[in-house]
Design a protein around this motif. Structure first.
Motif, PDB file in Angstrom:
ATOM      1  N   ALA B  42       0.772  -1.212   0.004  1.00  0.00           N
ATOM      2  CA  ALA B  42      -0.009  -0.063   0.034  1.00  0.00           C
ATOM      3  C   ALA B  42       0.818   1.369   0.103  1.00  0.00           C
ATOM      4  O   ALA B  42       0.510   2.338  -0.390  1.00  0.00           O
ATOM      5  N   ASN B  43       2.110   1.103   0.502  1.00  0.00           N
ATOM      6  CA  ASN B  43       3.031   2.186   0.500  1.00  0.00           C
ATOM      7  C   ASN B  43       3.844   2.090  -0.753  1.00  0.00           C
ATOM      8  O   ASN B  43       4.860   2.966  -0.665  1.00  0.00           O
ATOM      9  N   GLY B  44       3.697   1.318  -1.757  1.00  0.00           N
ATOM     10  CA  GLY B  44       4.486   1.392  -2.777  1.00  0.00           C
ATOM     11  C   GLY B  44       5.835   0.588  -2.830  1.00  0.00           C
ATOM     12  O   GLY B  44       6.902   0.778  -3.485  1.00  0.00           O
ATOM     13  N   VAL B  45       5.898  -0.056  -1.532  1.00  0.00           N
ATOM     14  CA  VAL B  45       7.288  -0.844  -1.382  1.00  0.00           C
ATOM     15  C   VAL B  45       7.230  -1.926  -1.889  1.00  0.00           C
ATOM     16  O   VAL B  45       6.368  -2.969  -1.322  1.00  0.00           O
ATOM     17  N   HIS B  46       8.004  -2.507  -2.818  1.00  0.00           N
ATOM     18  CA  HIS B  46       8.207  -3.803  -3.251  1.00  0.00           C
ATOM     19  C   HIS B  46       9.274  -4.398  -3.053  1.00  0.00           C
ATOM     20  O   HIS B  46       9.302  -5.825  -2.808  1.00  0.00           O
ATOM     21  N   LEU B  47      10.480  -3.832  -3.280  1.00  0.00           N
ATOM     22  CA  LEU B  47      11.617  -4.409  -2.748  1.00  0.00           C
ATOM     23  C   LEU B  47      11.733  -4.694  -1.249  1.00  0.00           C
ATOM     24  O   LEU B  47      11.962  -3.839  -0.521  1.00  0.00           O
ATOM     25  N   VAL B  48      11.751  -6.025  -0.891  1.00  0.00           N
ATOM     26  CA  VAL B  48      11.755  -6.241   0.737  1.00  0.00           C
ATOM     27  C   VAL B  48      13.106  -7.435   0.861  1.00  0.00           C
ATOM     28  O   VAL B  48      13.070  -7.485   2.028  1.00  0.00           O
ATOM     29  N   GLY B  49      13.963  -7.861  -0.037  1.00  0.00           N
ATOM     30  CA  GLY B  49      14.798  -8.517   0.483  1.00  0.00           C
ATOM     31  C   GLY B  49      15.771  -8.884  -0.786  1.00  0.00           C
ATOM     32  O   GLY B  49      15.678  -8.610  -1.616  1.00  0.00           O
ATOM     33  N   ARG B  50      17.004  -9.874  -0.357  1.00  0.00           N
ATOM     34  CA  ARG B  50      17.872 -10.207  -1.247  1.00  0.00           C
ATOM     35  C   ARG B  50      17.973 -11.725  -1.213  1.00  0.00           C
ATOM     36  O   ARG B  50      17.649 -12.328  -0.289  1.00  0.00           O
ATOM     37  N   SER B  51      18.216 -12.318  -2.329  1.00  0.00           N
ATOM     38  CA  SER B  51      17.883 -13.622  -2.559  1.00  0.00           C
ATOM     39  C   SER B  51      19.252 -14.273  -1.831  1.00  0.00           C
ATOM     40  O   SER B  51      20.458 -13.828  -1.684  1.00  0.00           O
ATOM     41  N   ILE B  52      19.020 -15.514  -1.541  1.00  0.00           N
ATOM     42  CA  ILE B  52      20.189 -16.084  -0.647  1.00  0.00           C
ATOM     43  C   ILE B  52      21.413 -16.280  -1.433  1.00  0.00           C
ATOM     44  O   ILE B  52      22.813 -16.101  -0.881  1.00  0.00           O
ATOM     45  N   LYS B  53      21.545 -16.721  -2.506  1.00  0.00           N
ATOM     46  CA  LYS B  53      22.764 -16.929  -3.392  1.00  0.00           C
ATOM     47  C   LYS B  53      23.317 -15.957  -4.000  1.00  0.00           C
ATOM     48  O   LYS B  53      24.496 -15.398  -3.971  1.00  0.00           O
ATOM     49  N   TYR B  54      22.449 -15.412  -4.935  1.00  0.00           N
ATOM     50  CA  TYR B  54      22.723 -14.383  -5.820  1.00  0.00           C
ATOM     51  C   TYR B  54      22.554 -12.969  -5.506  1.00  0.00           C
ATOM     52  O   TYR B  54      22.952 -11.752  -5.953  1.00  0.00           O
ATOM     53  N   HIS B  55      21.894 -12.596  -4.195  1.00  0.00           N
ATOM     54  CA  HIS B  55      21.726 -11.411  -3.614  1.00  0.00           C
ATOM     55  C   HIS B  55      20.688 -10.640  -4.646  1.00  0.00           C
ATOM     56  O   HIS B  55      20.913  -9.361  -4.580  1.00  0.00           O
ATOM     57  N   ARG B  56      19.924 -11.238  -5.293  1.00  0.00           N
ATOM     58  CA  ARG B  56      19.090 -10.520  -6.229  1.00  0.00           C
ATOM     59  C   ARG B  56      17.970  -9.799  -5.601  1.00  0.00           C
ATOM     60  O   ARG B  56      17.571 -10.365  -4.520  1.00  0.00           O
ATOM     61  N   PRO B  57      17.653  -8.673  -5.934  1.00  0.00           N
ATOM     62  CA  PRO B  57      16.595  -7.914  -5.334  1.00  0.00           C
ATOM     63  C   PRO B  57      15.317  -8.944  -5.384  1.00  0.00           C
ATOM     64  O   PRO B  57      14.863  -9.225  -6.579  1.00  0.00           O
ATOM     65  N   ARG B  58      14.573  -8.828  -4.295  1.00  0.00           N
ATOM     66  CA  ARG B  58      13.316  -9.536  -4.607  1.00  0.00           C
ATOM     67  C   ARG B  58      12.138  -8.775  -3.831  1.00  0.00           C
ATOM     68  O   ARG B  58      12.347  -8.081  -2.875  1.00  0.00           O
ATOM     69  N   GLY B  59      10.733  -9.042  -4.406  1.00  0.00           N
ATOM     70  CA  GLY B  59       9.600  -8.551  -4.026  1.00  0.00           C
ATOM     71  C   GLY B  59       8.867  -9.482  -3.413  1.00  0.00           C
ATOM     72  O   GLY B  59       9.234 -10.557  -2.950  1.00  0.00           O
TER      73      GLY B  59
END
Lengths: 165, 1006
Positions: B42-59
């Motif tokens: 609701a606040n427009g935040v999608h980026l919430v974490g990084r993946s375990i191996k490649y540290h890819r931005p995740r939503g």
């Protein structure tokens, strides 16, 4: 929860014939239905196994009672052992008693499954207990004396956690 | 306004109740009813974490328990830090503090993302391949010094809390006729049916609110009401029944034997200021006569290159966020999929003024009533279309479209700008619990799903987890499952009123495996398992390297092995395997579903069993005296035993030396209450003991005792103790402290199964008696004044006698036995009198300058005499012969437990480890217990030890150290010099007889 105080406790083991003879002298016919307790006044007989009963009487001369009962059983093979000091009895009552017991006791305590007059040797957490339902919301709980502090602490902890959201 | 992406109305949230929270330090406002995920969206935040191996931005991918990406840490206070919680399940409260994980220095700028550049270094099974050398550095050097430390630093998600958990956890056993798992339409109806039949019903659901999929249902009319009103009615009806227990926020996480199901209830995690007395979580252990599983289905992602950018979400999840939480996933949506869910989502988004850039249906000829509706709403629908790539660093900015050809290839069709992409590969029925119950699954080609087939447990499945699709079907089968379960539980099901369902959307379709894309050999990654960063290429590589079994591929690639256990990925992995191996999907097989369904805290599993309640602490009736008199205690199993009684300025050694000296010279008292005691009674009692112990007991006179040794059937010593005959048919048997319960159960087992012909019964009397050992040359003098009815005289009451009488006016059993080698008695009195009798004996003992002694002095005194302790000198591989106790074995006995084993060739070998004494050449050195014994002072590596030291003490009586040991062929080695190798050099010892003090036993007769 209160301590029911000292009592005479005798562990009786033997055949049904011996049990019948003993029951006459004890004044309480020993129950033959599994997991049932029978009382007459302050004397109680709890079925604990097919050849095992716990006899409970008011505090007094346990040796004299044992001698009388042994005399009544006579030569019928049996074992009658004074265990008055082996355990302590707690009386538990109140509207939450079933849920609090069920914090550590896996038995179904619904009145339909565990009616008044039923008794069972079971576990509360890691302690062996004998549980006997005296009334819909009242239980007699026996635990070996060294386990009593654990049992009390367990029940107090469960009471605090009981039904809080 | 709680966020720019909040819809103006609708949903299960309270817009009038704003809640402030932080994520990575930034402050946001959500509303009551939000999850962390919905509030962030609701606040427009999608980026919430990084993946375990490649540290890819995740939503945020999903809206439920299956979430693989949005794992965050919740910080309540110092000790209350919980990592790896799914943002989709964290209920918002005012002041909630959350942080992202697996990134440094920040979520937006993560150094670890460089790992993505080296992705060719991390192919499937990289940990088996990459970290192997170079060999010239020596075997394993690089691994232990470089690779392992690096990997350990990089591995793992979240940080474990550093301080003890300040919360407490509760437990509850429960029984019911019918347990219903899942409160969606199927579960609700099953619970209603079972409740109407009069059953005891438990209905649990992992969400904060009951209703399941109906909570985001906005079109269907059930019984003339909106779905939400219908749920509210039914929940009211259920909560009005006192035989129904409703458990929201409760995850059924394990289905065990005989319909025993474990549930984890989250009690306070959703509260801003929980009552400190409340448990944080409660473990429910449910014995259910019947179980209805209504666990729903989980939507599958699609596999296309770069399918993991923040802004890419499951279409069903987006629908839930919109309709249940009033949170829009963005301004401009693209939708892709092979399931009609994308149309339902698009229509709902369009109603909330989200621009629909286009729907791209993988199917060439989809057939859904929703397609014309979508087109009417002005939405472009392209069939036979796909996504072949995406762009946007921390948030999706555009997708690359593809056109699917009949030959299964895809052709580039240009870019499309959008800020979110909603996908649906169809729905996978949640059969985890059914599978845990050992039910058999069957593949349904028409539904492209594994569904419950043959039940092993008393379990019924209903709703989408059983393959039902239309709402009317789900409701109908839910009722039927509840009725069937009630009937099977012995209840009478009531006739039901038909439920009318109107206007429900029917959604069909679905696909498994990877979508075609033209750039087959690009380094773009199409993720199968988001949580473990496993790509479709990894799976294909595994197959190319020869892996065929899904169980092997799973372990090689780690697909499905993260904490989400592959909820969103397993079926897609099977799809890839199936096409790579060119075999039908069901032939690939299915990995095992294991408990827990979602992670469960250790606190919940431990429940009340922590701190003092971790294990019962047992104390004797005399324990309080020992505490009052400054005893230092030690653990003996669950018992606390007084170890020694230090006087001012004494350390343990000084106290023990003094206690030993006083027992040998005057008199000491020991609390021996913990020894096990069993009353063996009946006309066949002596026969029973004869059959059980190595010794004969038939010839034991009334009033006499005998030392008994108990073997197991393999012939090894497992217990010992003194056995006294009180009457023709009554024996007082003692056991070791630790063996008390085990020996009683073993005896009862033999009586019931091997010797049911014997008239003999057992009663534990361990706790009935308090036992006071009075030992030392003055013990008779100290005890006699208190004894009535027993003549303790040398002749009338010799060593190994037993009599009943009174001590200090209390009925007592007095044994004349000795574990010290001195004249000694053990007084048994009923436990309530234990302390008072002890104090009276203590007064007498003090007259002779006696002392109270503890277990440490007891150990020294018995070792000086070579008396063994079962469990110290024995370890389950020691025979009576090894201990030199051949004399104890009744020669006339035809049989006893373990006898047959004693003549096995291995049991009579000359080099068996035998009990000996050891004396160090330097008398001041006290050996270490457990130390090995060798012939040479410096043995060659790999040479076997001759044996080990079992007991070792400083002996004050002998003025030197003593030790007992088990040594190969030890009895023939007397006089030999052996060695005890220690870090500081070998210690030279001489082998002796295992009796150091008063070898003739003259002191016993005093």
């Amino acid at each position: 929860m209160r301590d029911a105080g000292p009592a005479v406790r005798l562990a009786f083991r033997g055949s049904l014939t011996a049990a019948a003879a003993l029951g006459m002298a004890f004044g309480v016919a020993l129950p033959t239905t599994p997991c049932r307790a029978v009382s007459s006044g302050e004397r109680h007989a709890l079925w604990l196994g097919p050849d095992e009963w716990l006899l409970v009487g008011p505090n007094g001369d346990s040796a004299a009672l044992a001698a009388t009962l042994a005399g009544a059983v006579g030569t019928l093979p049996h074992s009658l052992v004074d265990v008055s000091h082996r355990s302590a009895t707690l009386r538990l009552g109140g509207s939450g008693v079933m849920d609090i017991l069920n914090a550590g006791c896996a038995l179904d305590l619904d009145p339909a499954a565990f009616p008044v007059g039923m008794c069972a040797r079971t576990l509360l957490g890691k302690a062996e207990i004998v549980l006997w339902r005296l009334a819909p919301l009242s239980f007699h709980l026996e635990a070996s004396r060294s386990y009593v502090p654990y049992v009390i602490a367990f029940l107090r902890t469960a009471e605090v956690a009981y039904d809080r959201a | 306004m709680s966020g720019p992406f909040r819809t103006p109305s609708g949903g299960r949230i309270d817009r009038a109740a704003p809640l402030s929270f932080t994520f990575d330090g930034a402050r946001y406002v959500g509303v009551a009813g939000d999850t962390l995920a919905s509030a962030l969206l609701a606040n427009g935040v999608h980026l919430v974490g990084r993946s375990i191996k490649y540290h890819r931005p995740r939503g945020i991918l999903s809206a439920g328990a299956e979430e693989p990406n949005a794992l965050v840490t919740v910080i309540r206070d110092g000790g209350r830090v919980t990592p790896n919680l799914r943002a989709t399940q964290i209920e918002l409260y005012d002041g909630l503090v959350t942080v992202s994980q697996n990134r440094w220095p920040s979520l937006h700028h993560d150094v670890g993302a460089i790992a993505g550049c080296f992705s060719p270094l991390f192919p499937a099974g990289f940990y088996y391949k990459t970290f192997m050398g170079p060999r010239w550095l020596g075997s394993n050097w690089a691994w232990t010094r470089v690779y392992e430390p690096l990997i350990r630093r990089a591995a793992g998600l979240g940080r474990a809390p550093t301080s003890p958990d300040p919360d407490h956890y509760a437990s509850r056993y429960a029984h019911c006729d019918v347990l219903v798992v899942g409160s969606g339409p199927a579960g609700l109806c099953a619970a209603l049916a079972a409740a109407q039949a009069g059953g005891r019903v438990i209905l649990c659901d992992e969400q904060s609110e009951m209703g399941g999929s109906l909570l985001s249902e906005t079109t269907a009319i059930v019984d003339g009401k909106s779905a939400l009103d219908w749920i509210a009615d039914k929940i009211d009806l259920l909560s009005s029944q006192d035989r129904v227990t409703l458990l929201p926020r409760t995850q059924a996480f394990g289905y065990f034997h005989d319909n025993f199901i474990a549930l984890a209830e989250r009690v306070t995690d959703h509260l801003a200021n929980p009552d400190p007395a409340s448990p944080r979580e409660r473990l429910w252990q449910v014995f259910a006569k019947q179980v209805v599983l209504a666990t729903g289905a989980i939507e599958r992602p699609l596999m296309f290159p770069d399918n993991d950018r923040p802004g890419i979400m499951l279409a069903g999840a987006a629908h839930t966020y919109l309709e249940r939480y009033g949170a829009k996933p963005g301004h401009r949506a693209a939708l892709v999929g092979s399931h009609d869910t994308i149309y339902r989502a698009a229509l709902a988004l369009a109603r909330q003024d989200v621009v629909i850039a286009g729907i791209f249906d993988n199917r060439s000829h989809p057939d859904s009533d929703l397609i014309p509706l979508a087109r009417e709403a002005g939405i472009t629908v392209t069939t036979g279309a796909t996504i072949i790539g995406t762009s946007g660093r921390l948030r999706l900015s555009k997708v690359r479209l593809g056109v699917l050809s009949d030959d299964g290839s895809a052709r580039d069709a240009g870019d499309l700008a959008c800020d979110h992409l909603l996908m649906s590969g169809g729905w996978t029925p949640s059969v985890h619990l059914f599978s845990q119950s050992r039910g058999k699954l069957a593949w349904h080609p028409d539904k492209q799903a594994f569904l419950p087939a043959r039940s092993h447990a008393r379990v019924w499945s209903a709703g989408t987890c059983a393959g039902d699709n239309e709402l009317s079907e789900v409701i109908e089968n839910g009722f039927a499952a509840g009725e069937n379960a009630a009937r099977a539980a012995g209840l009478m099901a009531r006739p039901r009123v038909a439920v009318a369902v109107e206007n429900a959307q029917t959604l069909n379709g679905g696909s498994l495996g990877e979508l075609p894309h033209p750039n087959r050999h690009s380094r773009k990654m199409a993720f199968v398992d988001f949580q473990n960063d496993v790509t479709s290429e990894d799976l294909k590589l595994a197959v190319r390297e020869g892996f065929q079994s899904i169980e092997h591929v799973k372990r090689y690639t780690t697909t499905g092995m993260a904490t989400d256990q592959g909820k969103t990925s397993n079926m897609n992995a099977l799809g890839i395997m199936s096409s790579q191996l060119n075999i039908p999907l069901p032939d690939v097989g299915l990995t095992t579903f294991r408990a827990p369904y979602t992670p469960v805290t250790f606190g919940t599993l431990a429940a009340h069993s922590r701190g003092d309640l971790f294990d019962p602490i047992r104390r004797t009736p005399i324990d309080s005296w020992a505490q009052d008199n400054g005893a230092v205690f030690e653990d003996a199993g669950p018992w606390k035993r007084a170890r020694y009684f230090p006087k001012a300025g004494e350390d343990m050694h000084a106290a023990v030396r003094r206690e030993c000296r006083i027992v040998r010279s005057a008199v000491g008292v020991l609390d021996a209450s913990t020894f096990g005691k069993i009353e063996v009674v009946g006309p066949d009692a002596s026969e029973f003991l004869k059959r059980l112990y190595v010794n004969d007991f038939r010839n034991l006179e009334i009033g006499q005792c005998r030392y008994g040794v108990l073997l197991n059937e393999a012939g090894f010593v497992i217990d010992d103790g003194v056995i006294g005959r009180l009457a023709e048919s009554t024996f007082h048997v003692t056991t070791t402290t630790g063996g008390a319960a085990r020996v009683l159960h073993l005896m009862e087992d033999y009586l019931q199964t091997e010797f049911p012909d014997l008239a003999c019964w057992l009663t534990s009397t361990t706790e009935h008696w308090a036992v006071i050992a009075v030992q030392g040359p003055k013990s008779r003098d100290a005890l006699a004044p208190l004894v009535e009815g027993i003549d303790l005289g040398k002749a009338s009451f010799p060593h190994m006698s037993l009599a009943e009488g009174k001590v200090a006016g209390v009925p007592a059993r007095v044994f004349r036995v000795s574990f010290t080698g001195e004249l000694g008695f053990e007084v048994n009195v009923p436990a309530d009198y234990g302390r008072s009798v002890w104090e009276l004996i203590w007064q007498e003992v003090c007259l002779y300058d006696g002392c109270a002694y503890g277990t440490e002095a007891m150990h020294v005194l018995r070792a000086e005499k070579g008396f063994v302790i079962v469990g110290q000198e024995t370890d389950g591989t020691v025979t009576v012969g090894d201990l030199g106790f051949g004399w104890a074995v009744g020669k006339q006995k035809q049989d006893f437990v373990g006898k047959r084993s004693l003549s096995r060739s291995d049991m009579i070998k000359a080099d068996r480890h035998q009990l000996v004494g050891l004396q160090t050449v330097d008398p001041k050195i006290v050996l270490e217990e457990g130390a090995q014994i060798t012939i040479e002072s410096s043995s060659t590596a790999g040479a076997a030890a001759l044996g080990h030291v079992t007991s070792s003490y400083w002996s004050d009586a002998l003025g030197r150290s003593i030790a007992l040991a088990l040594v190969s062929g030890g009895r023939k080695r007397r006089g030999e010099r052996l060695h005890v190798p220690m870090p500081g050099g070998a210690i030279e010892v001489v082998v002796t007889a295992p009796v150091f003090y008063d070898p003739k036993g003259e002191r016993l007769g005093g």
